[in-house]
Design a protein around this motif. Structure first.
Motif, PDB file in Angstrom:
ATOM      1  N   ASP A 195       0.811  -1.223   0.000  1.00  7.48           N
ATOM      2  CA  ASP A 195       0.000   0.000   0.000  1.00  7.48           C
ATOM      3  C   ASP A 195       0.843   1.271   0.000  1.00  7.48           C
ATOM      4  N   THR A 196       2.147   1.128  -0.109  1.00  7.18           N
ATOM      5  CA  THR A 196       3.044   2.277   0.036  1.00  7.18           C
ATOM      6  C   THR A 196       2.660   3.452  -0.861  1.00  7.18           C
ATOM      7  N   SER A 197       2.415   3.197  -2.136  1.00  3.15           N
ATOM      8  CA  SER A 197       2.115   4.303  -3.042  1.00  3.15           C
ATOM      9  C   SER A 197       0.775   4.958  -2.716  1.00  3.15           C
ATOM     10  N   SER A 213       3.726   8.919   6.290  1.00  2.07           N
ATOM     11  CA  SER A 213       2.663   9.105   5.311  1.00  2.07           C
ATOM     12  C   SER A 213       2.159  10.536   5.404  1.00  2.07           C
ATOM     13  N   ARG A 214       1.853  11.146   4.254  1.00  2.00           N
ATOM     14  CA  ARG A 214       1.300  12.492   4.242  1.00  2.00           C
ATOM     15  C   ARG A 214      -0.188  12.484   4.586  1.00  2.00           C
ATOM     16  N   GLU A 227      -5.867   8.248  -3.763  1.00  3.79           N
ATOM     17  CA  GLU A 227      -5.416   6.859  -3.842  1.00  3.79           C
ATOM     18  C   GLU A 227      -5.494   6.140  -2.495  1.00  3.79           C
ATOM     19  N   PHE A 228      -5.683   6.926  -1.426  1.00  2.19           N
ATOM     20  CA  PHE A 228      -5.807   6.295  -0.108  1.00  2.19           C
ATOM     21  C   PHE A 228      -6.993   5.336  -0.060  1.00  2.19           C
ATOM     22  N   PRO A 476      10.363   5.663  -1.743  1.00  2.00           N
ATOM     23  CA  PRO A 476      10.941   4.336  -1.480  1.00  2.00           C
ATOM     24  C   PRO A 476      11.248   3.531  -2.734  1.00  2.00           C
ATOM     25  N   HIS A 477      10.402   3.627  -3.755  1.00  2.00           N
ATOM     26  CA  HIS A 477      10.664   2.883  -4.989  1.00  2.00           C
ATOM     27  C   HIS A 477      11.936   3.387  -5.663  1.00  2.00           C
ATOM     28  N   VAL A 478      12.108   4.698  -5.681  1.00  2.00           N
ATOM     29  CA  VAL A 478      13.279   5.292  -6.336  1.00  2.00           C
ATOM     30  C   VAL A 478      14.545   4.944  -5.561  1.00  2.00           C
TER      31      VAL A 478
END
Length: 492
Positions: A195-197, A213-214, A227-228, A476-478
């Motif tokens: 669910d990170t993104s 998380s923002r 997207e939440f 995190p992906h980058v």
């Protein structure tokens, strides 16, 4: 899924003073293999730490002051990060007087804060520090029962809060987490790594090992963070005597729901932490370099209070090189161990051959490999899950029903008997520095004066901020991809 009666027995059943439902070896196997949150019951009935309620701890500390974080009980659309809180140093006796509504003259610095409007949290208190003059108390905590011999209060952290005290939604970069509830109850909202993104990760405020998380998951702004809606929340209320396993890289938002709560936790180191430290070193270097270049007069004090100061580029580079070195040292040790085991029988030779084949196609040894699945969270098969001994002594924390996935809905009963909703089935990891009181503001959210009355970003405000850029650069992906490229370059 278990009936309420079995959950009732989970809370009230103890099967003898010294008899536990799982051996230390079996418990460790569960902790190190399970990739979904679960609650252990009836494992700590003989721990002296179960008596560590706030009143007992106040007597033990005997007037020693500790730092409390104070936040507003009002629920906003943005998270109440630690940079937005107030801080006081007070005794537990003063905290208890304030929490219990005693005269303000007894509550010390808390007297400046109205109890009906504020909560207080003594969080991240390293037991080895606050009880450094009473080392015998470390043995009240016995993580050896979970398969970690020698681990005690010395490697644990204490959390004491009032009703409403909370930790913003975040994931821990290092290790997995074992949490013992001692007094009161806490409600945990957990989200899988996949669910990170959907959780809009940010590194501002910056703190090593924590990705925030923002989204305020207790009151999500779905206009800004649509997207939440795609998240899969796992919600559980942890009661005294229960131990929650938070697997590696699971997001969590935690809130105290009783007048006073006390928890004890310990982060368990994992081999995969070696790669995580490389990623954290890269993140630190980028964040410090870019934020330190900003004009100080902008007033964006971007460091979390857990970080004492921004480290220099030279120090950050040294840290990165040490992290890379440790990664390859772990990898070399793992390869040597596999080579030794490959000569220990036909079955073991077959297993070793499979691992060699994996390495030939670019995969690394099990302990130190680059975790290509990390944010996909799809490797824990149903077959493996079936081997986990779920039952009255190990309760799986299941996802919320889809229709109540909004975090505004209460996912669990308030009764201590109901562990789950009736429709649901010096630790070495985190490297926090000594906190100091800072008066900070966080500009990762749109400033108030740039917001319309409906809390939507003002259409005329199109300029991107440094933090917008950082949220992309250190996503995190980058960072995971950059770490892989860097390690490949170093390997060559």
């Amino acid at each position: 899924m278990y009936h309420k009666s079995s959950l009732y027995s989970c809370f009230f059943l103890y099967i003898g003073e010294d008899v536990k439902p799982f051996t230390p070896e079996k418990t460790k196997e569960i902790v190190m293999s399970l990739q979904q949150p679960a609650v252990f019951c009836n494992m700590v009935g003989d721990w002296p730490a179960l008596h560590w309620n706030a009143k007992h701890l106040s007597a033990v500390l005997d007037g020693k002051t500790i730092q409390f974080r104070l936040g507003l009980k009002t629920v906003d659309l943005v998270p109440q990060f630690e940079t937005k809180c107030n801080y006081v140093k007070a005794t537990l006796e003063e905290f208890l007087a304030w929490s219990c509504g005693q005269p303000s003259c007894l509550s010390g610095p808390f007297s400046c804060y109205e109890y009906s409007k504020y909560w207080a949290y003594a969080d991240y208190k390293y037991i080895a520090r606050i009880f450094e003059d009473k080392p015998e108390i470390f043995q009240d905590i016995r993580w050896s029962d979970f398969g970690f011999p020698g681990r005690s209060g010395k490697e644990s952290t204490l959390w004491i809060g009032s009703e409403g005290a909370n930790t913003p939604c975040h994931l821990d970069s290092y290790g997995c987490n074992l949490v013992l509830q001692v007094q009161g109850r806490k409600r945990w909202h957990l989200f899988p790594p996949g669910d990170t993104s959907f959780l809009y990760p940010t590194r501002i405020p910056y703190e090593e090992s924590s990705i925030f998380s923002r989204v305020n998951v207790a009151n999500p702004d779905l206009k800004r963070f649509p997207e939440f809606r795609n998240t899969t929340a796992h919600v559980v209320t942890l009661s005294p005597g229960q131990v929650l396993l938070v697997p590696r890289h699971w997001w969590h938002y935690v809130e105290s729901i009783d007048p006073i709560t006390v928890s004890i936790n310990s982060w368990i180191e994992l081999d995969a932490d070696h790669e995580a430290r490389v990623e954290e070193a890269i993140t630190r270097m980028l964040v410090c370099a870019i934020k330190s270049a900003e004009n100080p007069s902008d007033g964006d004090l971007w460091l979390n209070p857990t970080e004492v100061e921004a480290t220099s580029h030279e120090i950050n580079l040294q840290y990165l090189n040490k992290a890379v070195s440790a990664y390859f040292k772990c990898q070399k040790a793992s390869v040597s161990e596999q080579a030794r085991s490959s000569s220990a029988g036909a079955e073991q030779r077959t297993s070793a051959s499979c691992k060699r084949k994996k390495r030939e196609v670019g995969c690394e040894p099990e302990g130190c490999r680059l975790l290509t699945h990390e944010f996909g969270f799809s490797t824990f098969t149903a077959e493996k899950l079936q081997k986990i001994p779920f039952g009255p002594h190990l309760i799986q924390v299941l996802p919320q029903a889809q229709e109540t996935s909004s975090m505004g809905a209460v996912a669990v009963e308030s009764d201590a008997r109901d562990l789950l909703h009736e429709n649901e089935g010096g630790h070495f990891g985190k490297l926090h520095c000594t906190r100091k009181q800072l008066v900070m503001s966080n500009d990762c959210e749109t400033p108030v004066h740039q917001m319309d009355s409906d809390s939507s970003p003002n259409a005329s405000q199109t300029a991107l901020s440094t933090n917008d850029l950082l949220d992309c650069l250190v996503n995190p992906h980058v960072i995971n991809l950059v770490a892989r490229l860097l390690l490949e370059r170093t390997r060559v």
